[in-house]
Write an enzyme that holds these catalytic residues in place. Structure first.
Site, PDB file in Angstrom:
ATOM      1  N   LYS A   1      -9.676  12.376  -8.781  1.00 55.68           N
ATOM      2  CA  LYS A   1      -9.300  11.017  -8.429  1.00 55.68           C
ATOM      3  C   LYS A   1      -9.470  10.782  -6.943  1.00 55.68           C
ATOM      4  CE  LYS A   1      -7.671   6.929  -9.042  1.00 55.68           C
ATOM      5  NZ  LYS A   1      -6.489   6.382  -9.693  1.00 55.68           N
TER       6      LYS A   1
ATOM      7  N   HIS B   1      -6.218   6.691 -18.421  1.00 50.84           N
ATOM      8  CA  HIS B   1      -5.661   6.526 -17.066  1.00 50.84           C
ATOM      9  C   HIS B   1      -4.167   6.239 -17.179  1.00 50.84           C
ATOM     10  CE1 HIS B   1      -6.160   4.857 -12.757  1.00 50.84           C
ATOM     11  NE2 HIS B   1      -4.882   4.883 -13.017  1.00 50.84           N
TER      12      HIS B   1
ATOM     13  N   HIS C   1      -9.407   0.707 -13.578  1.00 49.49           N
ATOM     14  CA  HIS C   1      -8.657  -0.557 -13.612  1.00 49.49           C
ATOM     15  C   HIS C   1      -9.406  -1.713 -12.933  1.00 49.49           C
ATOM     16  CE1 HIS C   1      -7.546   1.105  -9.726  1.00 49.49           C
ATOM     17  NE2 HIS C   1      -6.643   1.916 -10.227  1.00 49.49           N
TER      18      HIS C   1
ATOM     19  N   ASP D   1      -3.358   2.422 -16.903  1.00 52.40           N
ATOM     20  CA  ASP D   1      -2.767   2.459 -15.561  1.00 52.40           C
ATOM     21  C   ASP D   1      -1.258   2.216 -15.630  1.00 52.40           C
ATOM     22  OD1 ASP D   1      -2.768   2.948 -12.862  1.00 52.40           O
ATOM     23  OD2 ASP D   1      -3.263   0.890 -12.295  1.00 52.40           O
TER      24      ASP D   1
ATOM     25  N   HIS E   1     -10.315   4.736  -7.378  1.00 52.98           N
ATOM     26  CA  HIS E   1      -9.530   3.547  -7.069  1.00 52.98           C
ATOM     27  C   HIS E   1     -10.440   2.711  -6.174  1.00 52.98           C
ATOM     28  CE1 HIS E   1      -5.795   1.189  -6.420  1.00 52.98           C
ATOM     29  NE2 HIS E   1      -6.573   0.720  -5.455  1.00 52.98           N
TER      30      HIS E   1
ATOM     31  N   HIS F   1      -0.079   7.151 -15.367  1.00 54.07           N
ATOM     32  CA  HIS F   1       0.801   7.807 -14.383  1.00 54.07           C
ATOM     33  C   HIS F   1       2.074   8.232 -15.109  1.00 54.07           C
ATOM     34  CE1 HIS F   1      -1.534   6.344 -10.865  1.00 54.07           C
ATOM     35  NE2 HIS F   1      -1.839   5.367 -11.697  1.00 54.07           N
TER      36      HIS F   1
HETATM   37  O1  DOR Z   1      -0.367  -0.695  -9.314  1.00 54.77           O
HETATM   38  C1  DOR Z   1      -0.650   0.488  -9.126  1.00 54.77           C
HETATM   39  N1  DOR Z   1       0.271   1.469  -9.239  1.00 54.77           N
HETATM   40  N2  DOR Z   1      -1.891   0.807  -8.777  1.00 54.77           N
HETATM   41  C2  DOR Z   1      -2.233   2.048  -8.431  1.00 54.77           C
HETATM   42  O2  DOR Z   1      -3.366   2.250  -8.100  1.00 54.77           O
HETATM   43  C3  DOR Z   1      -1.223   3.131  -8.386  1.00 54.77           C
HETATM   44  C4  DOR Z   1      -0.097   2.846  -9.251  1.00 54.77           C
HETATM   45  C5  DOR Z   1       1.095   3.730  -8.977  1.00 54.77           C
HETATM   46  O3  DOR Z   1       0.928   4.959  -8.941  1.00 54.77           O
HETATM   47  O4  DOR Z   1       2.192   3.207  -8.826  1.00 54.77           O
HETATM   48 ZN    ZN Z   2      -3.556   4.244 -11.550  1.00 57.95          ZN
END
Ligand code: DOR
Ligand code: ZN
Length: 346
Positions: free
Chosen positions: A99, A13, A174, A247, A136, A15
């Site tokens: 997702k 997971h 998460h 995450d 989520h 980003h």
């Molecule tokens: O803290 C987070 N940031 N939780 C999420 O679910 C998304 C992520 C983000 O993309 O910034």
């Molecule tokens: Zn995430």
């Protein structure tokens, strides 16, 4: 123990963001992990096969030469996702997960799902093609306290979903609560969870006592210490339903240190080192490999990695700041010391 050898881990997971930011995020993840599940909450969201293919190419363009890193792509579900898209994405081997962001739950979730009942045909297509649903897991009802949103999601959404789609693979992403740990432990074999380094290393006192720490703000929000302990116990338990997903979610400094600070913590610069720190603290280093390198791959139906990495015991200080596109980024644990360091020639 001064050296630790592990099968190369996967981050289930992450980003990566997009554009110039990929030059920071992709090499950081590729340095440690063989594969990573790439989250689709870009703006606009990654909702088509064309968008997935193009995003995958942009990520691949930032993988350092000679590094055999593989991004595993995901589709962002909306109220209008078509089942045929899932079937075609699965047939092409392009989609590794879908997702589900409840609309309004977190960063770039406004295109997300307003009611999971719209998705019955999509979830059936995913179940049939063995594509996991990545949740989520928070309700968005404004009347529900932010600290209760995950527990409420489990009762209101996840429990009925497990009954309605018994063959669908589901990953509760998460996780942050004792309730989530219990739900996953007691749930069917089709249910698993990822655990982040920040939810293992911190609780809500770290966020809120003395002063507010915007760089510790994430969603789902950090919970009380008793929940942190439940997550640590689950992570080090050797139960294959719990595995690594950072995450890692970077935001430029001024968007964190703001009157409306964004949710998200960047941990990709030292992800495996963070987990090693926790597992060592709880005398569980012998269980790190399963959590970081075996269980996630097994659940996704991917072959386990064959290469190894080496972590060495060596105190080092996390930089105070990193450059990030034309801007800068505060990495998790900035200015603090870590005890384990990934060896570059590992
Ligand atoms: O803290 C987070 N940031 N939780 C999420 O679910 C998304 C992520 C983000 O993309 O910034
Ligand atoms: Zn995430």
């Amino acid at each position: 123990m001064t050296e630790l050898r592990l099968t190369q881990p996967d981050d289930l997971h992450v980003h990566f963001r997009d554009g110039d930011y990929l030059a920071t995020t992709v090499p950081a993840t590729a340095r440690q992990f063989a594969r990573a599940i790439a989250m689709p909450n870009l703006a606009p969201a990654v909702t088509t096969l064309e968008a997935i293919t193009a995003y995958r190419q942009r990520i691949m363009a930032q993988v350092p030469a000679g590094v055999p890193f593989q991004p595993l792509m995901t589709l962002y579900l909306t109220d209008h996702t078509e089942p045929a898209l899932i079937l075609e994405g699965a047939r092409q081997g392009l989609i590794h997960g879908c997702k589900l962001y409840p609309a309004g739950a977190t960063t770039h979730s406004h295109e997300g799902v307003t009611d999971i009942r719209y998705l019955d045909a999509v979830l059936q297509a995913m179940s049939d093609s063995k594509i996991p649903l990545l949740l989520h897991g928070e309700v968005t009802d404004p009347a529900i306290d932010v600290f209760d949103r995950e527990a409420r999601f489990i009762d209101k959404v996840l429990t009925p979903l497990l009954l309605r789609f018994p063959a669908l693979k589901i990953i509760l992403e998460h996780i942050t609560t004792e309730e989530a740990v219990q739900c996953v432990q007691q749930g069917p074999a089709t249910l698993a969870a990822t655990i982040t380094p920040h939810h293992l290393l911190l609780n809500r006192n770290d966020l809120l006592v003395g002063s507010i720490k915007p760089h510790y703000y994430c969603l789902p929000i950090l919970k009380r210490a008793q929940h942190q302990q439940a997550l640590i116990k689950a992570a080090i338990s050797g139960n294959p339903k719990f595995f690594l997903g950072t995450d890692s979610a970077p935001h430029v400094i001024h968007k964190k240190e703001s009157s409306h600070g964004c949710a998200g913590i960047y941990s990709a610069h030292a992800a495996i080192e963070f987990y090693a720190e926790v597992f060592e603290q709880y005398q569980a280093l012998s269980r790190l490999e399963g959590f970081s390198s075996h269980f996630g791959a097994d659940f996704y139906g991917l072959p386990r990695n064959t290469k190894q990495i080496i972590l060495e015991q060596e105190d080092w200080e996390v930089p105070a700041v990193l450059s990030f596109g034309n801007d800068s980024l505060k990495p998790f644990w900035a200015g603090q010391t870590l005890r384990w360091r990934l060896r570059h020639d590992g």
